[in-house]
Scaffold this active site. Sequence first.
Site, PDB file in Angstrom:
ATOM      1  N   GLY A 183      55.853  36.443  85.334  1.00 15.12           N
ATOM      2  CA  GLY A 183      56.839  35.523  85.801  1.00 15.12           C
ATOM      3  C   GLY A 183      56.315  34.397  86.743  1.00 15.12           C
ATOM      4  O   GLY A 183      57.075  33.693  87.072  1.00 15.12           O
TER       5      GLY A 183
ATOM      6  N   ALA B 280      61.015  24.798  87.626  1.00 14.40           N
ATOM      7  CA  ALA B 280      60.884  25.933  86.873  1.00 14.40           C
ATOM      8  C   ALA B 280      61.445  25.616  85.398  1.00 14.40           C
ATOM      9  O   ALA B 280      61.087  25.787  84.454  1.00 14.40           O
ATOM     10  CB  ALA B 280      61.580  27.287  87.282  1.00 14.40           C
TER      11      ALA B 280
ATOM     12  N   HIS C 142      92.336  23.248  86.582  1.00 13.55           N
ATOM     13  CA  HIS C 142      92.887  23.010  87.860  1.00 13.55           C
ATOM     14  C   HIS C 142      93.301  24.506  88.413  1.00 13.55           C
ATOM     15  O   HIS C 142      93.900  25.140  87.819  1.00 13.55           O
ATOM     16  CB  HIS C 142      94.161  22.216  87.947  1.00 13.55           C
ATOM     17  CG  HIS C 142      94.619  22.026  89.193  1.00 13.55           C
ATOM     18  ND1 HIS C 142      94.371  21.179  90.447  1.00 13.55           N
ATOM     19  CD2 HIS C 142      95.913  22.553  89.772  1.00 13.55           C
ATOM     20  CE1 HIS C 142      94.980  21.479  91.531  1.00 13.55           C
ATOM     21  NE2 HIS C 142      96.082  22.290  91.042  1.00 13.55           N
TER      22      HIS C 142
HETATM   23  P1  FAD Z   1      53.740  29.335  87.888  1.00 18.62           P
HETATM   24  O1  FAD Z   1      55.183  29.634  88.016  1.00 18.62           O
HETATM   25  O2  FAD Z   1      52.938  28.903  88.912  1.00 18.62           O
HETATM   26  O3  FAD Z   1      53.052  30.423  87.221  1.00 18.62           O
HETATM   27  C1  FAD Z   1      51.244  30.318  87.005  1.00 18.62           C
HETATM   28  C2  FAD Z   1      50.900  31.489  86.733  1.00 18.62           C
HETATM   29  O4  FAD Z   1      49.639  31.422  86.126  1.00 18.62           O
HETATM   30  C3  FAD Z   1      50.794  32.457  87.960  1.00 18.62           C
HETATM   31  O5  FAD Z   1      51.602  33.506  87.730  1.00 18.62           O
HETATM   32  C4  FAD Z   1      49.368  32.580  88.029  1.00 18.62           C
HETATM   33  O6  FAD Z   1      49.159  34.054  88.664  1.00 18.62           O
HETATM   34  C5  FAD Z   1      48.609  32.332  86.758  1.00 18.62           C
HETATM   35  N1  FAD Z   1      47.455  31.940  86.611  1.00 18.62           N
HETATM   36  C6  FAD Z   1      46.854  30.845  87.389  1.00 18.62           C
HETATM   37  N2  FAD Z   1      45.392  30.700  87.062  1.00 18.62           N
HETATM   38  C7  FAD Z   1      45.396  31.933  86.193  1.00 18.62           C
HETATM   39  C8  FAD Z   1      43.933  31.872  85.438  1.00 18.62           C
HETATM   40  N3  FAD Z   1      42.908  31.381  85.462  1.00 18.62           N
HETATM   41  N4  FAD Z   1      44.217  33.184  84.794  1.00 18.62           N
HETATM   42  C9  FAD Z   1      45.369  33.985  84.605  1.00 18.62           C
HETATM   43  N5  FAD Z   1      46.519  33.599  85.128  1.00 18.62           N
HETATM   44  C10 FAD Z   1      46.366  32.453  85.980  1.00 18.62           C
HETATM   45  N6  FAD Z   1      61.997  25.731  90.968  1.00 18.62           N
HETATM   46  C11 FAD Z   1      63.063  25.691  90.674  1.00 18.62           C
HETATM   47  O7  FAD Z   1      63.354  24.979  89.228  1.00 18.62           O
HETATM   48  N7  FAD Z   1      63.895  26.345  91.235  1.00 18.62           N
HETATM   49  C12 FAD Z   1      64.107  26.981  92.232  1.00 18.62           C
HETATM   50  O8  FAD Z   1      64.859  27.361  92.861  1.00 18.62           O
HETATM   51  C13 FAD Z   1      62.679  27.148  92.998  1.00 18.62           C
HETATM   52  N8  FAD Z   1      62.399  27.597  93.995  1.00 18.62           N
HETATM   53  C14 FAD Z   1      61.180  27.639  94.403  1.00 18.62           C
HETATM   54  C15 FAD Z   1      60.923  28.370  95.839  1.00 18.62           C
HETATM   55  C16 FAD Z   1      59.602  28.455  96.289  1.00 18.62           C
HETATM   56  C17 FAD Z   1      59.424  29.341  97.582  1.00 18.62           C
HETATM   57  C18 FAD Z   1      58.592  27.932  95.543  1.00 18.62           C
HETATM   58  C19 FAD Z   1      56.904  28.325  95.848  1.00 18.62           C
HETATM   59  C20 FAD Z   1      58.581  27.206  94.281  1.00 18.62           C
HETATM   60  C21 FAD Z   1      60.009  27.209  93.787  1.00 18.62           C
HETATM   61  N9  FAD Z   1      60.056  26.330  92.596  1.00 18.62           N
HETATM   62  C22 FAD Z   1      61.633  26.407  92.056  1.00 18.62           C
HETATM   63  C23 FAD Z   1      59.206  25.851  91.829  1.00 18.62           C
HETATM   64  C24 FAD Z   1      58.648  26.960  90.636  1.00 18.62           C
HETATM   65  O9  FAD Z   1      58.428  28.207  91.088  1.00 18.62           O
HETATM   66  C25 FAD Z   1      57.620  26.178  90.025  1.00 18.62           C
HETATM   67  O10 FAD Z   1      58.194  24.994  89.497  1.00 18.62           O
HETATM   68  C26 FAD Z   1      57.441  26.920  88.588  1.00 18.62           C
HETATM   69  O11 FAD Z   1      57.016  28.379  88.895  1.00 18.62           O
HETATM   70  C27 FAD Z   1      56.450  26.462  87.848  1.00 18.62           C
HETATM   71  O12 FAD Z   1      56.031  27.193  86.649  1.00 18.62           O
HETATM   72  P2  FAD Z   1      54.647  27.272  85.861  1.00 18.62           P
HETATM   73  O13 FAD Z   1      55.014  28.219  84.636  1.00 18.62           O
HETATM   74  O14 FAD Z   1      54.215  25.933  85.691  1.00 18.62           O
HETATM   75  O15 FAD Z   1      53.653  27.922  86.722  1.00 18.62           O
END
Ligand code: FAD
Length: 467
Positions: free
Chosen positions: A41, A322, A446
């Site tokens: 996740g 996300a 409404h």
């Molecule tokens: P990520 O979710 O960062 O996932 C990347 C994954 O890759 C991680 O689990 C990491 O462990 C793994 N990883 C990295 N390098 C390696 C490697 N070399 N080998 C194996 N695994 C690896 N966005 C919203 O749209 N709505 C919200 O309400 C929202 N709230 C947020 C609140 C907070 C406090 C934060 C910090 C962020 C929030 N975001 C929100 C932003 C959202 O979390 C990110 O935009 C989203 O998670 C990005 O998704 P992603 O799949 O690109 O990367």
Amino acid sequence: MSEQAFDVVIIGAGPGGYTMAIRCAQLGMNTAIVESRATLGGTCLNIGCIPSKALLQSSEFYSEAAHGFATHGIKVGKLEIDLPAMMKQKQSVVDATTKGVEFLMKKNKITWLKGTGKLLGGGKVEVTGTDAGTVSARHIVIATGSEVMPLKGIEIDEKQVVSSTGALELAKVPKTLVVIGGGVIGLELGSVWSRLGAEVTVVEFLDRILPTNDGEVSKQMQRILTKQGMKFKLGTKVTAAKSGKAGVSLTMEPAAGGAAEEMTADIVLVSIGRRPYTAGLGLEAAGVQLDERGRVKTDGHFQTTAAGIYAIGDAIQGAMLAHKAEEEGVVLAELLAGQKPHINYDAIPGVVYTWPEVASVGKTEEELKAAGIAYKTGKFPFTANARARAMTMTDGFVKILEDDKTKKVVGAHIIGADAGHLIQELVQAIEFGASAEDVYRVCHPHPALSEAVKEAAMALDGRAINI
Ligand code: FAD
Ligand code: NAI
């Protein structure tokens, strides 16, 4: 583990990576996902969207009970915060959600390779950790997300000086909390602790909070949050932080230059942005280049500078959201399957889950002015919406922007109860190339908050009914 071959190997199981894995599996591709975290996740489900929304919901309930119920004739007596129980509730939401992703991986026959992935070039990925070994794939996807942006001169210890991760885990409600950065994280997590009783001061470098939002929204949100008890120091930069027994001493100065001032706080939250996370991925050896801002360079179709290696989500350009990562994951899976999917970056909404919520899509007034685009504005306040009055939630407005030449909705900005749900109608309007008239010619129930959207669309054509 002996070398396994897959159609697709995705590094990172956040919203981008895990959603893409499912779409790949649906399209018949043999798919593996490499994730180093103990649960799936990514940032969003483990330390981002989900735990923050859980705490926002719990603290909102508390705040309503403390300040809102009496108006409705409900007496609750002495209220108490059971912080460990609140944290347990948050964790149970996180656990259920991350386990749900694990279930989905199994259901779709996706292989979870537990460990850290590294690009070896030549279509190979090395995994270090529980499932150590080398795997090969026709397509490799970087979905490694982002990490907290550090602030020079300030060390994050996740105890007194915290990032969003530590701010989701505080053991007690601080008496004073200084938030560095008046963006999304600062206002959401600042709101959580403010509602629970902390005195919160937001220190923002620029002259406005939520600097990428519509200017009118930024101004009104600052007024609303100030009314709720949050304090703001704009145009100010923090230059040093020193932790001690009595709390954290902060040194700050006006961004434009001038005399430094000191401030102390029990807890300091550093929330000045996030940056792509690509450490240890072996990008250089694999021929994957970064742009000037440290993001994986892509060609508009997620292709990196190395053949067969793609990238999506927070690791590449665009909003760090996300749902943006998810859309990109789905689109890339379909591209790899030979389909011709489409992603409209002008129709990606953003929601700040404060109370009231802030939701926006498309262009701001400032952006339209800068681009020299003539536009019409329609606005409707929630004070004139009967449902909002019944809910005693009349803060905010709906603002719709229509291109004067094309008669298409090009932007929408909402402050209000449930703004995050209300915005969807206007996301749809932008995606379908609708005009404000298209929006108000559709019947709305409404009494509903969504009538404010219809009225704002009517106001744009000078024919609002209830104002
Ligand atoms: P990520 O979710 O960062 O996932 C990347 C994954 O890759 C991680 O689990 C990491 O462990 C793994 N990883 C990295 N390098 C390696 C490697 N070399 N080998 C194996 N695994 C690896 N966005 C919203 O749209 N709505 C919200 O309400 C929202 N709230 C947020 C609140 C907070 C406090 C934060 C910090 C962020 C929030 N975001 C929100 C932003 C959202 O979390 C990110 O935009 C989203 O998670 C990005 O998704 P992603 O799949 O690109 O990367
Ligand atoms: P942000 O970019 O939203 O806000 C950072 C703020 O810090 C800006 O206002 C900026 O001007 C200010 N700033 C920068 N340097 C500073 C300094 N030295 N001193 C004082 N202020 C400074 O970043 P934030 O809040 O850290 O969030 C990171 C990202 O996570 C967001 O951009 C968003 O993409 C995502 N996110 C999304 C959420 C949502 O969709 N509801 C919730 C939380 C995070």
